[in-house]
Structure formats: C-alpha cells, structure tokens
Design an enzyme around this catalytic site. Structure first.
Site, PDB file in Angstrom:
ATOM      1  N   CYS A  28       0.762  -1.188  -0.045  1.00  0.00           N
ATOM      2  CA  CYS A  28       0.012   0.016   0.012  1.00  0.00           C
ATOM      3  C   CYS A  28       0.958   1.166   0.069  1.00  0.00           C
ATOM      4  O   CYS A  28       1.632   1.474  -0.992  1.00  0.00           O
ATOM      5  CB  CYS A  28      -0.939  -0.110   1.154  1.00  0.00           C
ATOM      6  SG  CYS A  28      -2.294   0.972   0.811  1.00  0.00           S
ATOM      7  N   HIS A  80      -3.186  -5.083   1.715  1.00  0.00           N
ATOM      8  CA  HIS A  80      -2.471  -5.602   3.027  1.00  0.00           C
ATOM      9  C   HIS A  80      -2.373  -6.915   3.378  1.00  0.00           C
ATOM     10  O   HIS A  80      -3.413  -7.264   4.140  1.00  0.00           O
ATOM     11  CB  HIS A  80      -3.173  -4.516   4.262  1.00  0.00           C
ATOM     12  CG  HIS A  80      -3.114  -3.005   4.212  1.00  0.00           C
ATOM     13  ND1 HIS A  80      -2.249  -2.573   4.880  1.00  0.00           N
ATOM     14  CD2 HIS A  80      -3.574  -2.146   3.531  1.00  0.00           C
ATOM     15  CE1 HIS A  80      -2.148  -1.160   4.821  1.00  0.00           C
ATOM     16  NE2 HIS A  80      -3.176  -1.041   3.928  1.00  0.00           N
ATOM     17  N   GLU A  88      -0.978  -8.460   5.458  1.00  0.00           N
ATOM     18  CA  GLU A  88      -0.304  -8.716   6.900  1.00  0.00           C
ATOM     19  C   GLU A  88      -1.553  -8.987   7.530  1.00  0.00           C
ATOM     20  O   GLU A  88      -1.454  -9.233   8.871  1.00  0.00           O
ATOM     21  CB  GLU A  88       0.630  -7.529   7.256  1.00  0.00           C
ATOM     22  CG  GLU A  88       0.244  -6.242   7.686  1.00  0.00           C
ATOM     23  CD  GLU A  88      -0.426  -5.380   6.455  1.00  0.00           C
ATOM     24  OE1 GLU A  88      -0.223  -5.893   5.283  1.00  0.00           O
ATOM     25  OE2 GLU A  88      -0.504  -4.003   6.926  1.00  0.00           O
TER      26      GLU A  88
HETATM   27  N1  GLN Z   1      -3.662   6.339   0.735  1.00  0.00           N
HETATM   28  C1  GLN Z   1      -2.319   6.130   1.477  1.00  0.00           C
HETATM   29  C2  GLN Z   1      -1.301   6.881   1.055  1.00  0.00           C
HETATM   30  O1  GLN Z   1      -1.180   7.500  -0.120  1.00  0.00           O
HETATM   31  C3  GLN Z   1      -2.311   4.693   1.489  1.00  0.00           C
HETATM   32  C4  GLN Z   1      -3.059   3.893   2.406  1.00  0.00           C
HETATM   33  C5  GLN Z   1      -2.416   2.744   3.032  1.00  0.00           C
HETATM   34  O2  GLN Z   1      -1.156   2.334   3.211  1.00  0.00           O
HETATM   35  N2  GLN Z   1      -3.399   1.927   3.563  1.00  0.00           N
HETATM   36  O3  GLN Z   1      -0.141   6.908   1.410  1.00  0.00           O
END
Ligand code: GLN
Length: 213
Positions: free
Chosen positions: A87, A185, A187
């Site tokens: 992410c 994610h 994890e």
């Molecule tokens: N929207 C977040 C960003 O731009 C990422 C979201 C996340 O890691 N769950 O960093």
C-alpha cells in the site's frame, strides 16, 4: 562453496516509522524468517531484506527524511537489497506517483507509475479475491485507500490484477527483480503466502550474494 550462513534463516527488517509493523513481523516469522523492526540506518545495514508497511506515504516519506533513512533506503534499493512495499509502501517504492503531494519523495526503484487513493472515495476500503502469479489458490486481499499501478516499465512483472467490478484489470501487485509491491495489506488477513514469496526472494538474493562473495 556452501557457507554456514546459507543454513541460517534470512533476517528481514520491517520499516517501523508507521503502519502495521507488528503484523508484518508476525507474518515474516510465520514464513520462516527472522524479523526485526528497522528505524535507524545501522539497523537497515543489518538486514537481508526490508518490508515497507502501509500507512500514509506522505508521512512515511517525511519521517524517513527526519530519521536520516531516505538516502540509505535509496542506496539499499539500488544495491539490490530486496524490498516489499504494501500500500503506502508500494507508493514508496515507485519511481513516479500520480496524486502525490507537491514534492513527495519516494525511495524509488520500481519502474512504475502509481496512483495514490486510486479506487476513489466510495470504495475507501474493500476486499477481493485475487489470483497471484506463483500462488495456487486465490489470495483474499484487503485494500484500504489503496493505490493502483497505472503503468509499468518493460522489466516489471504484473503479479496480480483486480478480476471483477469497476476496477477490473487494474494492476495491484508487481515485481521487478528484488522489488515486490502490493496495493493491498497482506499482513492482516491471516495468510502468510505473499510474505513467503518475499522470504523466498530474499533467500535467493542472499544465496546469490554468497556465491558472488
Ligand atoms: N492512501 C495512502 C497513501 O497515499 C495509502 C493507504 C495505505 O497504506 N493503507 O499513502
């Protein structure tokens, strides 16, 4: 020659500036690695690979600067230290970002364009079953204000795309040699298979280094 080191579990760090550090540590251990939190350049220097958790990429980027980690992270990625970004961690590994804040810095290394918060407000968070290259059974993935990969360079392997719905076909997992990244994610859903793929990447990189050395 086979060295004693080849028998040792790989040692993988989790960048501990923000995000699901404990969950990543637990998944890496389940996948057979030794796992440690990394907050300092000296700690980074002692790991065979690094996980960059989700969170907020703008914050992680600023904290990495503040902790004098951004340049060591860039150097490590260039030297071939395997890294796995999830992410916001995917955003950190991208060479180019869309919808970043002005001047947002990344570690880079992945020849991709990543769009932040790509799935839009209505679908801030959602779950989907994904087919990942190298995994036999589908992986249940959780997305939270996730990015997607908008464009990939020629050396980038697409590992997973969304298989149905409005975002069908969007790229959500990629690999380029020693760098792996997922929009979701892995994890938090009780399935360590993606971490196991990364542990294998780290094992192979370490073995190649030992042969070269
Ligand atoms: N929207 C977040 C960003 O731009 C990422 C979201 C996340 O890691 N769950 O960093």
């Amino acid at each position: 020659m086979v060295t004693a080191g080849a028998e040792q579990p790989v040692r993988i760090g989790v960048l501990a500036l923000q995000g699901d550090v404990r969950e990543h540590l637990a998944m890496l251990r389940e996948a057979g690695a030794e796992a440690v939190a990394v907050r300092r350049p000296q700690e980074l220097a002692q790991v065979d690979g690094l996980v960059i958790p989700g969170g907020e990429s703008t914050t992680i980027s600023k904290l990495a600067r503040t902790f004098d980690l951004l340049d060591p992270l860039r150097a490590a990625a260039k030297e071939g230290v395997p890294m796995f970004g999830t992410c916001a961690g995917m955003i950190m590994l991208a060479d180019r970002i869309e919808d970043g804040i002005p001047g947002q810095e990344t570690i880079g290394g992945l020849d991709v364009v990543v769009r932040r918060n790509a799935f839009g407000r209505q679908v801030d968070s959602f779950e989907a079953d994904l087919r990942l290259a190298d995994l036999e059974r589908p992986f249940h993935a959780l997305f939270i204000r996730a990015p997607w990969v908008e464009a990939v360079g020629t050396d980038v392997e697409v590992v997973a795309t969304v298989s149905s719905g409005p975002a069908e076909g969007r790229i959500v997992a990629v690999r380029q040699g020693h760098l792996l990244a997922t929009s979701f994610h892995p994890e938090v859903t009780g399935d360590s298979r993606v971490h196991a793929l990364f542990v294998e990447i780290v094992r192979q990189a370490r073995a190649a280094g030992e042969h070269a050395g």
